[in-house]
Design a protein around this motif. Structure first.
Motif, PDB file in Angstrom:
ATOM      1  N   PHE A  97       8.377   5.060   3.514  1.00  0.00           N
ATOM      2  CA  PHE A  97       8.292   5.323   4.966  1.00  0.00           C
ATOM      3  C   PHE A  97       9.399   6.102   5.311  1.00  0.00           C
ATOM      4  CE2 PHE A  97       5.532   1.563   4.952  1.00  0.00           C
ATOM      5  CZ  PHE A  97       4.078   2.083   4.985  1.00  0.00           C
ATOM      6  N   SER A  98      10.500   5.697   4.957  1.00  0.00           N
ATOM      7  CA  SER A  98      11.748   6.557   5.611  1.00  0.00           C
ATOM      8  C   SER A  98      11.820   7.816   4.760  1.00  0.00           C
ATOM      9  CB  SER A  98      13.245   5.753   4.883  1.00  0.00           C
ATOM     10  OG  SER A  98      13.111   4.248   5.597  1.00  0.00           O
ATOM     11  N   ALA A  99      11.337   8.094   3.758  1.00  0.00           N
ATOM     12  CA  ALA A  99      11.458   9.481   3.161  1.00  0.00           C
ATOM     13  C   ALA A  99      10.118  10.107   3.800  1.00  0.00           C
ATOM     14  CB  ALA A  99      11.143   9.340   1.554  1.00  0.00           C
ATOM     15  N   GLY A 100       9.253   9.701   4.777  1.00  0.00           N
ATOM     16  CA  GLY A 100       8.399  10.588   4.895  1.00  0.00           C
ATOM     17  C   GLY A 100       7.145  10.511   4.178  1.00  0.00           C
ATOM     18  N   VAL A 101       7.193   9.760   2.969  1.00  0.00           N
ATOM     19  CA  VAL A 101       5.885   9.589   2.085  1.00  0.00           C
ATOM     20  C   VAL A 101       5.056   8.548   2.200  1.00  0.00           C
ATOM     21  CG1 VAL A 101       5.454   9.502  -0.507  1.00  0.00           C
ATOM     22  CG2 VAL A 101       7.475  10.378   0.270  1.00  0.00           C
ATOM     23  N   GLU A 102       3.885   8.879   2.618  1.00  0.00           N
ATOM     24  CA  GLU A 102       2.785   7.943   2.970  1.00  0.00           C
ATOM     25  C   GLU A 102       2.188   7.109   1.694  1.00  0.00           C
ATOM     26  OE1 GLU A 102       1.741   6.622   5.937  1.00  0.00           O
ATOM     27  OE2 GLU A 102       3.511   7.890   7.042  1.00  0.00           O
ATOM     28  N   PRO A 103       2.334   6.015   1.562  1.00  0.00           N
ATOM     29  CA  PRO A 103       1.577   5.404   0.503  1.00  0.00           C
ATOM     30  C   PRO A 103       0.107   5.485   0.507  1.00  0.00           C
ATOM     31  CG  PRO A 103       2.322   3.525   2.205  1.00  0.00           C
ATOM     32  CD  PRO A 103       2.749   4.924   2.519  1.00  0.00           C
ATOM     33  N   ASP A 104      -0.668   5.531  -0.444  1.00  0.00           N
ATOM     34  CA  ASP A 104      -1.749   5.429  -0.641  1.00  0.00           C
ATOM     35  C   ASP A 104      -2.683   4.088  -1.006  1.00  0.00           C
ATOM     36  OD1 ASP A 104      -1.499   5.223  -3.353  1.00  0.00           O
ATOM     37  OD2 ASP A 104      -2.176   7.356  -3.982  1.00  0.00           O
ATOM     38  N   VAL A 105      -3.883   4.094  -1.508  1.00  0.00           N
ATOM     39  CA  VAL A 105      -4.345   2.743  -1.368  1.00  0.00           C
ATOM     40  C   VAL A 105      -4.245   2.273  -2.855  1.00  0.00           C
ATOM     41  CG1 VAL A 105      -6.478   4.254  -2.779  1.00  0.00           C
ATOM     42  CG2 VAL A 105      -6.806   1.687  -1.619  1.00  0.00           C
ATOM     43  N   VAL A 106      -3.639   3.070  -3.942  1.00  0.00           N
ATOM     44  CA  VAL A 106      -3.314   2.592  -5.104  1.00  0.00           C
ATOM     45  C   VAL A 106      -1.942   1.740  -4.974  1.00  0.00           C
ATOM     46  CG1 VAL A 106      -2.505   3.183  -7.507  1.00  0.00           C
ATOM     47  CG2 VAL A 106      -4.418   4.555  -6.483  1.00  0.00           C
ATOM     48  N   THR A 107      -1.104   2.558  -4.018  1.00  0.00           N
ATOM     49  CA  THR A 107       0.191   1.629  -3.883  1.00  0.00           C
ATOM     50  C   THR A 107       0.208   0.260  -2.950  1.00  0.00           C
ATOM     51  OG1 THR A 107       1.156   3.952  -3.436  1.00  0.00           O
ATOM     52  CG2 THR A 107       2.350   1.970  -2.657  1.00  0.00           C
ATOM     53  N   TYR A 108      -1.028   0.285  -2.152  1.00  0.00           N
ATOM     54  CA  TYR A 108      -1.268  -0.883  -1.306  1.00  0.00           C
ATOM     55  C   TYR A 108      -1.741  -1.941  -2.317  1.00  0.00           C
ATOM     56  CZ  TYR A 108       0.099   0.864   3.493  1.00  0.00           C
ATOM     57  OH  TYR A 108       0.829   1.049   4.471  1.00  0.00           O
ATOM     58  N   ASN A 109      -2.785  -1.215  -3.271  1.00  0.00           N
ATOM     59  CA  ASN A 109      -3.487  -2.477  -4.062  1.00  0.00           C
ATOM     60  C   ASN A 109      -2.577  -2.924  -4.847  1.00  0.00           C
ATOM     61  OD1 ASN A 109      -5.975  -1.699  -3.178  1.00  0.00           O
ATOM     62  ND2 ASN A 109      -6.341  -0.240  -4.725  1.00  0.00           N
ATOM     63  N   THR A 110      -1.315  -2.385  -5.498  1.00  0.00           N
ATOM     64  CA  THR A 110      -0.502  -2.743  -6.479  1.00  0.00           C
ATOM     65  C   THR A 110       0.257  -3.842  -5.684  1.00  0.00           C
ATOM     66  OG1 THR A 110      -0.377  -0.825  -7.583  1.00  0.00           O
ATOM     67  CG2 THR A 110       1.386  -2.200  -7.916  1.00  0.00           C
ATOM     68  N   LEU A 111       0.610  -3.677  -4.579  1.00  0.00           N
ATOM     69  CA  LEU A 111       1.480  -4.757  -3.764  1.00  0.00           C
ATOM     70  C   LEU A 111       0.609  -5.956  -3.330  1.00  0.00           C
ATOM     71  CD1 LEU A 111       3.211  -2.320  -1.486  1.00  0.00           C
ATOM     72  CD2 LEU A 111       4.266  -4.189  -2.847  1.00  0.00           C
ATOM     73  N   VAL A 112      -0.657  -5.586  -2.989  1.00  0.00           N
ATOM     74  CA  VAL A 112      -1.483  -6.769  -2.600  1.00  0.00           C
ATOM     75  C   VAL A 112      -1.600  -7.634  -3.757  1.00  0.00           C
ATOM     76  CG1 VAL A 112      -3.904  -7.397  -1.869  1.00  0.00           C
ATOM     77  CG2 VAL A 112      -2.723  -5.465  -0.697  1.00  0.00           C
ATOM     78  N   ASN A 113      -2.139  -7.035  -4.840  1.00  0.00           N
ATOM     79  CA  ASN A 113      -2.365  -7.886  -6.076  1.00  0.00           C
ATOM     80  C   ASN A 113      -1.088  -8.549  -6.582  1.00  0.00           C
ATOM     81  OD1 ASN A 113      -4.006  -8.689  -8.299  1.00  0.00           O
ATOM     82  ND2 ASN A 113      -2.830  -7.223  -9.592  1.00  0.00           N
ATOM     83  N   GLY A 114       0.064  -8.090  -6.531  1.00  0.00           N
ATOM     84  CA  GLY A 114       1.338  -8.684  -6.603  1.00  0.00           C
ATOM     85  C   GLY A 114       1.540  -9.898  -5.797  1.00  0.00           C
ATOM     86  N   TYR A 115       1.275  -9.717  -4.454  1.00  0.00           N
ATOM     87  CA  TYR A 115       1.537 -10.955  -3.797  1.00  0.00           C
ATOM     88  C   TYR A 115       0.458 -12.178  -4.049  1.00  0.00           C
ATOM     89  CZ  TYR A 115       4.683  -8.789  -0.303  1.00  0.00           C
ATOM     90  OH  TYR A 115       5.573  -8.012   0.522  1.00  0.00           O
ATOM     91  N   PHE A 116      -0.755 -11.749  -4.356  1.00  0.00           N
ATOM     92  CA  PHE A 116      -1.532 -12.589  -4.728  1.00  0.00           C
ATOM     93  C   PHE A 116      -0.977 -13.427  -6.066  1.00  0.00           C
ATOM     94  CE2 PHE A 116      -4.874 -11.166  -1.915  1.00  0.00           C
ATOM     95  CZ  PHE A 116      -5.264 -12.080  -1.266  1.00  0.00           C
ATOM     96  N   LYS A 117      -0.767 -12.734  -7.145  1.00  0.00           N
ATOM     97  CA  LYS A 117      -0.206 -13.251  -8.265  1.00  0.00           C
ATOM     98  C   LYS A 117       0.860 -14.095  -7.918  1.00  0.00           C
ATOM     99  CE  LYS A 117      -2.226 -10.089 -11.903  1.00  0.00           C
ATOM    100  NZ  LYS A 117      -2.009  -8.879 -12.759  1.00  0.00           N
TER     101      LYS A 117
END
Length: 349
Positions: A97-117
């Motif tokens: 976010f600080s670099a002005g790069v917007e995460p896409d759905v793949v990025t969020y999927n990775t994090l969501v899955n990681g939190y659950f695991k």
């Protein structure tokens, strides 16, 4: 040549040499490696679990003035998730976010899955909410992680709510989602509800796979709907599917539990006829169940059937046999019902 040298230095962790080589290229006016080059290196390191080395390469990218892109950040996030460092992964997201790069759905999927695991269910749901707030549209993969994670956390009602949200959002529900729903319901003592849903889906002509049928056969046995389970097993071939080793394992072990030893034996024999050889785990489970029931001769029959077929006794099976057939064991005299090679338990081998 220089690119190959730089890549080798990066892979082997010699960042000092890599920086020197890049500086030489820049001083000589030679085009330096671009972000595509470094992304390849970072991704490779992250997949190997070497995320700290990948982080060093990321710092090198910044040092030479190259601009990281979504692939750079996503690879690092994936690397940290892989080694269970979720706070570090979230730090990379903040850096995006600080670099002005917007995460896409793949990025969020990775994090969501990681939190659950990692058992951080509320963090996963909070990130999912943030994802929706930023108008990043979830995919089937997103809901796979959410539904599976909620069911594994025992939050059945939450899972059902999310499933309805998924349907209402118009996202295609594939067989993997149905398997998660049906399996999750069964895992959380809602087998009857799962069976009802399964029949409704069948009426809707939903195409199931063998995993679905395995889940449902097991569920039917658990709630003592044995005849339904047997009919579903018998109908597998008519549905165009082929039972696998796990299918047979479910049916055979349940038949043994209810005392249908002959029927279980017939199904075991039919496995190899369709090219589905029993694995070591199934054979050990069968032998232990029979021994615990006092069916020593039957256990001996199974040992004879698989003799010489690369199936070995597990430690738990050996321990049980030792306790049963030792000199002070309950079935000391019955050891003679086993194949000769297994009679060493009380010195008769």
């Amino acid at each position: 040549m220089l690119f190959t040298l730089i890549q080798g230095c990066c892979i082997h962790g010699d960042l000092v040499k890599a920086k020197e080589l890049v500086s030489q290229m820049m001083n000589k006016g030679i085009p330096r490696p671009n972000i595509v080059f470094f992304n390849s290196v970072i991704n490779s390191l992250c997949k190997e679990g070497r995320v700290m080395d990948a982080q060093d390469i990321f710092e090198l990218v910044i040092h030479i003035g190259e601009r990281p892109d979504i692939i750079t950040f996503s690879s690092l996030i994936d690397g940290y998730v892989l080694v269970g460092k979720m706070d570090k992964a979230l730090g990379v997201l903040d850096a995006m976010f600080s670099a002005g790069v917007e995460p896409d759905v793949v990025t969020y999927n990775t994090l969501v899955n990681g939190y659950f695991k990692n058992g951080r269910v509320d963090d996963a749901l909070a990130l999912f909410a943030e994802m929706l707030h930023k108008r990043v549209k979830p995919t089937t993969v997103t809901y796979n992680s959410i539904l599976d994670g909620l069911f594994r956390a025992g939050r059945t009602d939450d899972a059902k709510k999310r499933f309805h949200e998924m349907i209402q959002s118009g996202i295609t529900v594939d067989v993997s989602i149905y398997n998660i729903i049906l399996g999750g319901l069964c895992r959380n003592n809602c087998a009857s509800e799962a069976i009802t849903l399964f029949h409704k889906l069948g009426e809707m002509n939903v195409k199931f796979d063998i995993k679905t049928l395995n889940i449902m056969i097991d569920a039917m046995y658990k709630v003592r709907r044995r005849e339904e389970a047997k009919k579903l097993f018998a109908a597998i071939s008519n549905s165009g599917l082929v039972p696998n080793a796990y299918t047979y394992s479910i049916v055979i072990k349940n038949l043994l539990k209810e005392g249908s030893l002959e029927e279980a034996g017939n199904i075991f024999s039919s496995m190899e006829k369709i090219g589905c050889a029993p694995n070591s785990r199934l054979v050990n489970d069968i032998i232990r169940m029979l021994l615990e029931k006092g069916e020593i001769a039957k256990a001996g029959d199974y040992l004879s059937k698989v003799d010489g077929k690369s199936i070995s006794l597990e430690a738990s099976t050996t321990t049980l046999m030792l306790s049963l057939f030792s000199r002070n064991g309950k079935y000391q005299e019955d050891v003679k019902l086993l194949p000769a090679k297994y009679r060493f338990f009380n010195g008769l081998g």
